[in-house]
Scaffold this motif. Structure first.
Motif, PDB file in Angstrom:
ATOM      1  N   ARG A  20       0.835  -1.197   0.000  1.00 36.32           N
ATOM      2  CA  ARG A  20       0.000   0.000   0.000  1.00 36.32           C
ATOM      3  C   ARG A  20       0.877   1.257   0.000  1.00 36.32           C
ATOM      4  O   ARG A  20       1.986   1.249   0.539  1.00 36.32           O
ATOM      5  CB  ARG A  20      -0.934   0.033   1.221  1.00 36.32           C
ATOM      6  N   VAL A  21       0.352   2.321  -0.605  1.00 38.79           N
ATOM      7  CA  VAL A  21       1.086   3.585  -0.678  1.00 38.79           C
ATOM      8  C   VAL A  21       1.102   4.250   0.692  1.00 38.79           C
ATOM      9  O   VAL A  21       0.058   4.436   1.311  1.00 38.79           O
ATOM     10  CB  VAL A  21       0.443   4.534  -1.713  1.00 38.79           C
ATOM     11  N   ARG A  22       2.298   4.613   1.155  1.00 33.30           N
ATOM     12  CA  ARG A  22       2.435   5.313   2.428  1.00 33.30           C
ATOM     13  C   ARG A  22       2.914   6.745   2.257  1.00 33.30           C
ATOM     14  O   ARG A  22       2.739   7.567   3.143  1.00 33.30           O
ATOM     15  CB  ARG A  22       3.390   4.548   3.353  1.00 33.30           C
ATOM     16  N   ASP A  23       3.552   7.062   1.123  1.00 36.76           N
ATOM     17  CA  ASP A  23       3.991   8.432   0.882  1.00 36.76           C
ATOM     18  C   ASP A  23       4.367   8.576  -0.580  1.00 36.76           C
ATOM     19  O   ASP A  23       4.409   7.584  -1.319  1.00 36.76           O
ATOM     20  CB  ASP A  23       5.175   8.811   1.774  1.00 36.76           C
ATOM     21  N   LEU A  24       4.600   9.812  -0.999  1.00 38.77           N
ATOM     22  CA  LEU A  24       5.077  10.113  -2.346  1.00 38.77           C
ATOM     23  C   LEU A  24       6.413  10.833  -2.222  1.00 38.77           C
ATOM     24  O   LEU A  24       6.609  11.623  -1.294  1.00 38.77           O
ATOM     25  CB  LEU A  24       4.083  11.003  -3.104  1.00 38.77           C
ATOM     26  N   GLY A  27       8.465   8.978  -7.344  1.00 38.95           N
ATOM     27  CA  GLY A  27       7.903   7.651  -7.111  1.00 38.95           C
ATOM     28  C   GLY A  27       7.106   7.603  -5.831  1.00 38.95           C
ATOM     29  O   GLY A  27       6.788   8.632  -5.218  1.00 38.95           O
ATOM     30  N   LEU A  28       6.795   6.383  -5.400  1.00 36.09           N
ATOM     31  CA  LEU A  28       5.941   6.147  -4.250  1.00 36.09           C
ATOM     32  C   LEU A  28       6.692   5.342  -3.198  1.00 36.09           C
ATOM     33  O   LEU A  28       7.511   4.472  -3.539  1.00 36.09           O
ATOM     34  CB  LEU A  28       4.685   5.370  -4.667  1.00 36.09           C
ATOM     35  N   VAL A  29       6.415   5.624  -1.937  1.00 38.49           N
ATOM     36  CA  VAL A  29       6.885   4.754  -0.858  1.00 38.49           C
ATOM     37  C   VAL A  29       5.777   3.739  -0.602  1.00 38.49           C
ATOM     38  O   VAL A  29       4.659   4.110  -0.244  1.00 38.49           O
ATOM     39  CB  VAL A  29       7.183   5.558   0.425  1.00 38.49           C
ATOM     40  N   ALA A  85       3.602  -6.266   2.752  1.00 37.78           N
ATOM     41  CA  ALA A  85       2.910  -7.002   3.813  1.00 37.78           C
ATOM     42  C   ALA A  85       3.825  -7.253   5.004  1.00 37.78           C
ATOM     43  O   ALA A  85       3.357  -7.400   6.140  1.00 37.78           O
ATOM     44  CB  ALA A  85       2.392  -8.329   3.262  1.00 37.78           C
ATOM     45  N   THR A  86       5.122  -7.282   4.767  1.00 34.21           N
ATOM     46  CA  THR A  86       6.104  -7.504   5.830  1.00 34.21           C
ATOM     47  C   THR A  86       6.391  -6.246   6.639  1.00 34.21           C
ATOM     48  O   THR A  86       7.234  -6.269   7.528  1.00 34.21           O
ATOM     49  CB  THR A  86       7.421  -8.009   5.222  1.00 34.21           C
ATOM     50  N   ARG A  87       5.734  -5.122   6.298  1.00 35.24           N
ATOM     51  CA  ARG A  87       5.905  -3.805   6.906  1.00 35.24           C
ATOM     52  C   ARG A  87       7.161  -3.089   6.422  1.00 35.24           C
ATOM     53  O   ARG A  87       7.432  -1.966   6.833  1.00 35.24           O
ATOM     54  CB  ARG A  87       5.927  -3.874   8.450  1.00 35.24           C
ATOM     55  N   ARG A  88       7.912  -3.718   5.553  1.00 35.76           N
ATOM     56  CA  ARG A  88       9.072  -3.051   4.957  1.00 35.76           C
ATOM     57  C   ARG A  88       8.575  -1.997   3.973  1.00 35.76           C
ATOM     58  O   ARG A  88       7.642  -2.246   3.210  1.00 35.76           O
ATOM     59  CB  ARG A  88       9.962  -4.056   4.236  1.00 35.76           C
ATOM     60  N   ARG A  89       9.206  -0.836   3.981  1.00 39.78           N
ATOM     61  CA  ARG A  89       8.843   0.225   3.039  1.00 39.78           C
ATOM     62  C   ARG A  89       9.889   0.306   1.938  1.00 39.78           C
ATOM     63  O   ARG A  89      11.090   0.396   2.230  1.00 39.78           O
ATOM     64  CB  ARG A  89       8.707   1.568   3.766  1.00 39.78           C
ATOM     65  N   ILE A  90       9.422   0.259   0.692  1.00 40.33           N
ATOM     66  CA  ILE A  90      10.310   0.263  -0.463  1.00 40.33           C
ATOM     67  C   ILE A  90       9.956   1.435  -1.371  1.00 40.33           C
ATOM     68  O   ILE A  90       8.911   2.072  -1.211  1.00 40.33           O
ATOM     69  CB  ILE A  90      10.220  -1.064  -1.255  1.00 40.33           C
TER      70      ILE A  90
END
Length: 427
Positions: free
Chosen positions: A28-32, A47-49, A53-58
Motif C-alpha cells: 500500500r502507498v504510504r507516501d510520495l 515515485g511512491l513509498v 505485507a512484511t511492513r518493509r517500506r520500499i
C-alpha cells in the motif's frame, strides 16, 4: 501510462493498494517522493513509498507504474524490495509538504497546505505537482480545526517550498542540471572535483544516474560506482542497459563483481553473467538482452504498442523480433524480424508472423566487431538480432554500441575537452 491522465490529488493515494500485473496485491502507498527545484518550477514526482505485507517500506519509481485507476495502482511487476532510504534532494509529500505554512505570492498571505495535485506531462513519462489546495487563516491544531477560505492555486502562486538559490550544495547543483541530457550531465560531472562528483552522483535517482554512467569515461564510472553503497551500486547497475552494465562490471575485481551480482535480482544477475561470458568486441559482448520479443500470433497492434515504450532507445524501437516461447532471452526458435516502417504499413489486426523479414542472416554471438560493422553498413541497419547455434535469440546489437567500440578508447574524454575548448573560445 497514457498522456492526458486526469489530475490526481495526493490525499486520494494515501493507503491505496498496489498490485502487480497478475492482480496480486504487493503493498500500500504510504507516501510520495518528490524532488524540489529552484525558482518556481513545479517539483517532479519521482515515485511512491510502498509498504509491503512484511511492513518493509520500499521505493516504487513512477516509471514502474503502469496505471492509477479505481482506487488502485498497477505496476510492471518488477519491484526492488530493498528498504527505502530518502536521499538529500528528495522530499516526502505526506511527511514534509502537507500541513506546511506557505505564502500566497500575490497577496503576501500565509496559508496552510491541505493537499497537492499531480499530473503526467503530455507525451512524457514524467509526473509533476502542479496545484496546491490551501486554507487561509491561522493553522489549526489537534484540538481546534482552522477556519477560513479554502482554494486551489497553481504551484507558482505560492512560495515557501522550493530550494533556495544561494549555496553550492548538491541539491542546488542537481536542480540546475536537471534539464540536461544524460550525455551533457556526464560532461559536467567529468569536470567536477571528485568530491563534488560523488555528492551529485549520490543525489541522483537510480535511473538518472544509470543513464549518466553510460555516457561517462570508464575511469569516472568506476570511481562513482566505488563510492556508492554496495546495495545502491547494484540498483544502479540493474537500471543500466545490460550491455553497458556488463562492461562496467567487467572492469571491476572479481570479488567485487561477485558481491554486486549477489545483490542484484536473479534475472538481472543472470543476464550480466551471460554477457560477461563473451569477448568484449563480439556480438555477444555488445548485445543487449532486452530487445522487443513477440510471439508469432501477436498482432501488428501489439507490436506498435511495444514500440511506443518510452524507455526504449530509438535503435531498439526500430524493429521487433518474432520468436517461439519463451519470450525472454534466450528465447525459443527465432523466426525473423519486423521493421517499424513495415508495421506502419500493415493493418493493425495483421499477425507479425505474416510480415517477417527472414532473409538476413542473424549475427553469431562470436562475430567480431569488423564483421558486425560490415553487416550494419551493408544492410543499412540500426539493430541486428544475435542468434545462437540452437536458433534461440540471445539479444540484439544496436548501432550506437558498435560506434562506441569503433571510436578511439578515449573518445569521450576527447569530446569533453573539445566541448570545454569551444566554450572557452566562445566566452
Amino acid at each position: 501510462m497514457a498522456a492526458g491522465v486526469p489530475r490526481i490529488f495526493v490525499s486520494h493515494l494515501q493507503g491505496v493498494a498496489v498490485f502487480d500485473p497478475a492482480g496480486d496485491q504487493v503493498g500500500r502507498v504510504r507516501d510520495l517522493v518528490v524532488m524540489l527545484r529552484m525558482g518556481q518550477r513545479p517539483p517532479r514526482l519521482l515515485g511512491l513509498v510502498v509498504e509491503l505485507a512484511t511492513r518493509r517500506r520500499i521505493f516504487l519509481p513512477m516509471t514502474r507504474v503502469t496505471a492509477i485507476q479505481s482506487g488502485q495502482i498497477i505496476t510492471t511487476g518488477v519491484l526492488n524490495v530493498r528498504r527505502f532510504e530518502q536521499r538529500p534532494t528528495e522530499r516526502l509529500v505526506f511527511g514534509e509538504l502537507l500541513d506546511r505554512r506557505v505564502t500566497l505570492t500575490e497577496a503576501g498571505e500565509e496559508v496552510t497546505v491541505l493537499d497537492l495535485s499531480v499530473h503526467q506531462l503530455p507525451a512524457r513519462r514524467e509526473w509533476e505537482i502542479d496545484r496546491v489546495f490551501v486554507r487561509k487563516g491561522r493553522k489549526g491544531s489537534a484540538f481546534r480545526r482552522a477556519k477560513g477560505e479554502a482554494l486551489t492555486v497553481e504551484w507558482t502562486a505560492v512560495t515557501g517550498f522550493t530550494l533556495e538559490e544561494q549555496g553550492q550544495g548538491a541539491e542546488n547543483l542537481l536542480a540546475t542540471f536537471e534539464q540536461l541530457r544524460p550525455a551533457d550531465l556526464a560532461n559536467v560531472l567529468h569536470h567536477l572535483s571528485p568530491k563534488r562528483r560523488a555528492e551529485v552522483a549520490a543525489a541522483l535517482d537510480d535511473d538518472r544516474l544509470a543513464d549518466v554512467l553510460e555516457e561517462l569515461p570508464e575511469d569516472d564510472q568506476i570511481e562513482i560506482l566505488g563510492k556508492l553503497k554496495e546495495e545502491r551500486a547494484a540498483d544502479v547497475l540493474e537500471a543500466m542497459d545490460p550491455d553497458d552494465a556488463a562492461d562496467l562490471l567487467g572492469e571491476l575485481p572479481t570479488d567485487e563483481q561477485e558481491r554486486l551480482l549477489s545483490l542484484m535480482q536473479p534475472g538481472d544477475a543472470a543476464d550480466m553473467r551471460r554477457l560477461m561470458s563473451y569477448e568484449d568486441r563480439t556480438a555477444g559482448g555488445l548485445m543487449t538482452t532486452e530487445p522487443i520479443v513477440l510471439r508469432p500470433d501477436a498482432s501488428v497492434a501489439d507490436a506498435l504498442a511495444r514500440v511506443r515504450n518510452r524507455d526504449l532507445s530509438p535503435a531498439l524501437a526500430a524493429q521487433v523480433y518474432v520468436c517461439r516461447p519463451p519470450d525472454e532471452t534466450p528465447t525459443g526458435k527465432y523466426l525473423g524480424t519486423v521493421h517499424f516502417q513495415r508495421l506502419l504499413r500493415e493493418p493493425p489486426p495483421s499477425l507479425v508472423s505474416s510480415i517477417l523479414d527472414n532473409d538476413l542472416q542473424p549475427l553469431d554471438p562470436e562475430a567480431e566487431l569488423p564483421a558486425i560493422a560490415g553487416f550494419f553498413a551493408t544492410y543499412d541497419m540500426v539493430a541486428a538480432p544475435v542468434v545462437d547455434e540452437a536458433g534461440s535469440l540471445l539479444g540484439a546489437v544496436t548501432v550506437d554500441d558498435v560506434l562506441d567500440h569503433m571510436l578511439p578508447e578515449d573518445w569521450r574524454e576527447t569530446e569533453f575537452h573539445l566541448d570545454e575548448e569551444v566554450a572557452t573560445d566562445g566566452s
